[in-house]
Structures are given as structure tokens and as C-alpha cells.
Design a protein around this motif. Sequence first.
Motif, PDB file in Angstrom:
ATOM      1  N   LEU A 340      -7.612   4.761   2.908  1.00 17.71           N
ATOM      2  CA  LEU A 340      -6.790   5.049   4.082  1.00 17.71           C
ATOM      3  C   LEU A 340      -7.331   4.330   5.323  1.00 17.71           C
ATOM      4  N   LYS A 341      -8.610   4.496   5.574  1.00 24.31           N
ATOM      5  CA  LYS A 341      -9.199   3.915   6.784  1.00 24.31           C
ATOM      6  C   LYS A 341      -9.144   2.394   6.753  1.00 24.31           C
ATOM      7  N   ARG A 342      -9.430   1.822   5.587  1.00 22.58           N
ATOM      8  CA  ARG A 342      -9.374   0.359   5.478  1.00 22.58           C
ATOM      9  C   ARG A 342      -7.949  -0.144   5.708  1.00 22.58           C
ATOM     10  N   THR A 343      -6.978   0.588   5.196  1.00 23.87           N
ATOM     11  CA  THR A 343      -5.577   0.212   5.391  1.00 23.87           C
ATOM     12  C   THR A 343      -5.191   0.260   6.857  1.00 23.87           C
ATOM     13  N   TRP A 344      -5.547   1.339   7.528  1.00 24.70           N
ATOM     14  CA  TRP A 344      -5.183   1.463   8.940  1.00 24.70           C
ATOM     15  C   TRP A 344      -5.823   0.370   9.784  1.00 24.70           C
ATOM     16  N   ALA A 345      -7.030  -0.043   9.401  1.00 25.92           N
ATOM     17  CA  ALA A 345      -7.694  -1.116  10.145  1.00 25.92           C
ATOM     18  C   ALA A 345      -7.046  -2.464   9.857  1.00 25.92           C
ATOM     19  N   LEU A 346      -6.826  -2.775   8.587  1.00 22.27           N
ATOM     20  CA  LEU A 346      -6.323  -4.103   8.216  1.00 22.27           C
ATOM     21  C   LEU A 346      -4.852  -4.290   8.564  1.00 22.27           C
ATOM     22  N   SER A 347      -4.077  -3.207   8.580  1.00 25.73           N
ATOM     23  CA  SER A 347      -2.658  -3.365   8.902  1.00 25.73           C
ATOM     24  C   SER A 347      -2.466  -3.816  10.343  1.00 25.73           C
ATOM     25  N   ARG A 348      -3.499  -3.625  11.181  1.00 24.98           N
ATOM     26  CA  ARG A 348      -3.417  -4.047  12.581  1.00 24.98           C
ATOM     27  C   ARG A 348      -4.276  -5.282  12.861  1.00 24.98           C
ATOM     28  N   ALA A 349      -5.090  -5.682  11.919  1.00 22.05           N
ATOM     29  CA  ALA A 349      -5.928  -6.861  12.102  1.00 22.05           C
ATOM     30  C   ALA A 349      -5.078  -8.127  12.020  1.00 22.05           C
ATOM     31  N   TRP A 350      -5.413  -9.113  12.835  1.00 23.96           N
ATOM     32  CA  TRP A 350      -4.688 -10.392  12.870  1.00 23.96           C
ATOM     33  C   TRP A 350      -3.192 -10.204  13.115  1.00 23.96           C
ATOM     34  N   GLY A 351      -2.851  -9.200  13.914  1.00 21.22           N
ATOM     35  CA  GLY A 351      -1.458  -8.955  14.269  1.00 21.22           C
ATOM     36  C   GLY A 351      -0.836  -7.883  13.402  1.00 21.22           C
ATOM     37  N   ASP A 352      -0.247  -6.860  14.037  1.00 18.99           N
ATOM     38  CA  ASP A 352       0.380  -5.793  13.269  1.00 18.99           C
ATOM     39  C   ASP A 352       1.768  -6.225  12.803  1.00 18.99           C
ATOM     40  N   ALA A 353       2.460  -5.320  12.120  1.00 18.05           N
ATOM     41  CA  ALA A 353       3.760  -5.668  11.546  1.00 18.05           C
ATOM     42  C   ALA A 353       4.764  -6.056  12.633  1.00 18.05           C
ATOM     43  N   ALA A 354       4.767  -5.326  13.750  1.00 21.56           N
ATOM     44  CA  ALA A 354       5.718  -5.637  14.819  1.00 21.56           C
ATOM     45  C   ALA A 354       5.467  -7.027  15.398  1.00 21.56           C
ATOM     46  N   THR A 355       4.202  -7.382  15.581  1.00 22.47           N
ATOM     47  CA  THR A 355       3.865  -8.713  16.096  1.00 22.47           C
ATOM     48  C   THR A 355       4.374  -9.795  15.161  1.00 22.47           C
ATOM     49  N   HIS A 356       4.160  -9.626  13.881  1.00 19.18           N
ATOM     50  CA  HIS A 356       4.575 -10.670  12.935  1.00 19.18           C
ATOM     51  C   HIS A 356       6.081 -10.685  12.719  1.00 19.18           C
ATOM     52  N   ARG A 357       6.757  -9.564  12.888  1.00 21.17           N
ATOM     53  CA  ARG A 357       8.222  -9.608  12.845  1.00 21.17           C
ATOM     54  C   ARG A 357       8.769 -10.411  14.012  1.00 21.17           C
ATOM     55  N   ARG A 358       8.158 -10.282  15.176  1.00 20.36           N
ATOM     56  CA  ARG A 358       8.580 -11.103  16.317  1.00 20.36           C
ATOM     57  C   ARG A 358       8.349 -12.580  16.033  1.00 20.36           C
ATOM     58  N   LEU A 359       7.214 -12.894  15.368  1.00 22.15           N
ATOM     59  CA  LEU A 359       6.946 -14.285  15.038  1.00 22.15           C
ATOM     60  C   LEU A 359       7.935 -14.823  14.016  1.00 22.15           C
ATOM     61  N   VAL A 360       8.305 -13.996  13.051  1.00 22.63           N
ATOM     62  CA  VAL A 360       9.333 -14.416  12.077  1.00 22.63           C
ATOM     63  C   VAL A 360      10.643 -14.715  12.796  1.00 22.63           C
ATOM     64  N   LEU A 361      11.010 -13.856  13.737  1.00 20.52           N
ATOM     65  CA  LEU A 361      12.233 -14.080  14.512  1.00 20.52           C
ATOM     66  C   LEU A 361      12.125 -15.370  15.308  1.00 20.52           C
ATOM     67  N   ARG A 362      10.965 -15.618  15.917  1.00 16.56           N
ATOM     68  CA  ARG A 362      10.778 -16.845  16.692  1.00 16.56           C
ATOM     69  C   ARG A 362      10.912 -18.070  15.813  1.00 16.56           C
ATOM     70  N   HIS A 363      10.323 -18.031  14.625  1.00 13.19           N
ATOM     71  CA  HIS A 363      10.433 -19.169  13.704  1.00 13.19           C
ATOM     72  C   HIS A 363      11.884 -19.370  13.268  1.00 13.19           C
ATOM     73  N   ALA A 364      12.604 -18.270  13.038  1.00 10.12           N
ATOM     74  CA  ALA A 364      13.994 -18.381  12.614  1.00 10.12           C
ATOM     75  C   ALA A 364      14.867 -18.987  13.713  1.00 10.12           C
ATOM     76  N   LEU A 365      14.632 -18.582  14.960  1.00 10.87           N
ATOM     77  CA  LEU A 365      15.444 -19.080  16.077  1.00 10.87           C
ATOM     78  C   LEU A 365      15.152 -20.540  16.392  1.00 10.87           C
ATOM     79  N   THR A 366      13.919 -20.976  16.112  1.00 15.78           N
ATOM     80  CA  THR A 366      13.570 -22.375  16.394  1.00 15.78           C
ATOM     81  C   THR A 366      13.792 -23.284  15.184  1.00 15.78           C
ATOM     82  N   GLY A 367      14.315 -22.723  14.103  1.00 18.49           N
ATOM     83  CA  GLY A 367      14.652 -23.550  12.945  1.00 18.49           C
ATOM     84  C   GLY A 367      13.479 -23.896  12.084  1.00 18.49           C
TER      85      GLY A 367
END
Length: 367
Positions: A340-367
Motif C-alpha cells: 500500500l505505502k509503496r503504491t501511494w508513493a510511486l503513483s505520485r512519483a514522476w507525475g501523478d495520474a492527473a499530470t500525465h493525463r494533461r500531458l496526453v491531452l497536450r500531445h494529442a492537441l499538438t499532433g
Amino acid sequence: MDFGFSDQQDELRQGVRTVLDAECNVDELRAFELADELGRAEQSANRWAVLAELGAPALVVPEADGGLGLGDVDLVGVLEEAGRACLPEPLLETAALAAPTLAALAPEPSAVAALAALVRDDAIFAVGGFDVGAHGVGSPSEVAADGMLRTPRVVGARDADLLLLACRDDDSGWQLHAVPAASCRIDPTPALSSTRDLSTVHWPLASETLLAYGVAAEAAAALLADRAAAGTAALLVGLADRMVAMSAAYAKERHQFGKPIGSFQAVKHHLADARVALEFARPATYRAAWSLATAQPTLSHDASMAKAMASDAADLAARVALQVHGAIGYTWECDLHFFLKRTWALSRAWGDAATHRRLVLRHALTG
């Protein structure tokens, strides 16, 4: 087309699992958590020696440089097994981040020396300071009051032999350095998981440790951030798989009203939801590894997609596991808390899910 792993890749994964089941089981994790600093260092050194004997840290280092010459598709299974075992040692930082970065910069003498230390001396690497602007993740280095650079939240720095650190300023831009641990001041910082050691590192800026600067350093830092997102996704997939398996096994054993709780429809639905999320995240993680191995132009998009989906899947698996285990899941005596603790730490390491969803959207909009 064959989208499966080769027999050799499956055998490599199974071999790593067999070793980690013996060297990094929950009894070993409990001993690691209860040990003092010296005891932890000794246990980590022994475990790292076994991993080095397997060739795991130098898996993607070219054969010409003394490595195994395999690729990121081979490595993703190894990282998944490391996540499943909740491995405390910085295998991600050494094998998936430092090794390929140093190999790419190998014409630089300091990179050649650092890579040789990784391959021939089984050196452990820590990584920090990679606050890539396009990703918006990481912990940037800053100038401290003593004139040294200060990099917070560096994983595995206390056990590292060398540190791959980055900094940037308005004049020269990005700089990458391979800094010996002996020249750094390392201050431990509180961490959620005992299996993920965090420190603040104070290090000197010196020309002899410089690997790259300017445009080359910026490109290397951006690629490292993609590697970190994809590699962390693999760790999270392994963690989610372990928690779902633990919860299913517990649901068969725990009885309520004279029946195993796994026979109740609500419990089945929770476990099924977690399994579905995991099986959607797994191919996205493998796709990111393939994109790394083949230098696909969609690499940043694929790495962010993998990290977002793996973070969500692991967070869901953690919630379901805690609910299935009930009150005992909150206790230290229950093995679940490590994962549990390792998951909670790693899910936010190097960008959480919300951050990477924004990046996916940015990549999609820029082609």
C-alpha cells in the motif's frame, strides 16, 4: 503479428521472480524495516550483489560496454517483478534511468567512467534534479546557502555509489553530472514507505563530473523523464498485480456468516474492477517500453499514458485490497501495508495520474 513476449523474455522475468521470492519476500521486508541503518545497508548490499550477478542493473547497457545488450522490452518485465516484490533497492534508477543515459553519453569521458562503475563495479545509482519543463515533474536542484547545489527527494541516495544529478540556470541551461556519493552531503528525509528511501542531496558543481550541458543535456533530461514515467508504470503494474492476488487469496480464507467473503457478489465485483483496471494498464505499459526500445515519435505520449493508467490501476487495487482485508489491513502485522505505502508513493512519483493525463491531452492537441 505476435504481440507477446519471447520465450527468452519470459524466462528472464521468471528467473527474476524466483530470485526475488527468495531474497525479497515479506520476511525480508520486515527485517529490513526493523533493522538499523547499518543492518539495512548490509541487507541491501547482499540483495544488490544477487541482482548484479543476474545482470539486471546492466540489462540495457550495450555489449560493447560490458552489459547484456538487451532492450527496454526485456527490462519492463524485470521492473514489473521488482514492483511485485516491493524491492527497496533503486533498480529503476540504476537500470532504467542511469544506465541508458550514460550509454547514450558514453563518448564523454565522465560518462564512460560512470558506466564502467555501473557494469564492472556493480555501482548503485541515485537520480535527482530532473524537473523537465515539458513534464512539470521531478524535484529541481537549487543553490543552497553553503554554495552547493541542493536536490530534494532523491531516491536511494544513502546507498548509492554515484548520483546522476541535473541542474539548470538561465545562462548555460541544463547540465547533467555524475557525482560520486563521497563528495555529497546526504540528509535523510521522511518517507511514506520504508522501502523507498528519500534524501536531500547537497553536491558540488564541478567540471570533472559534467556529462552534458545545453541542448544535449536538455534532450537527455527529457528522455530520462519519459523513461522514469514508463519504468514507474511497470513497478506499479507489479504492485497492483500483487495486491489483487493477495486480496483474492484472503477472500478465499476469510469467512463471514459461515461463508468465504470471496463468495459475496460485492467482493467479487470489487476484485473484478481492480483486475480490469490492471489489465488495461498492463498493455499501455508494455507499449511504452516498446516505444522506448524503438525510439517511436509518440514516446512521450505513450509514457504518460502508461503512467496515468498504471497509477490509477494501482490506486484502485490498493483501495480494494484495503477494503477486502478490512480492519486487519490497517495493521503493521498484515503484509499488505508494504505494498500500500509503496503504491501511494510511486503513483505520485514522476507525475501523478492527473499530470500525465494533461500531458496526453497536450500531445494529442499538438499532433
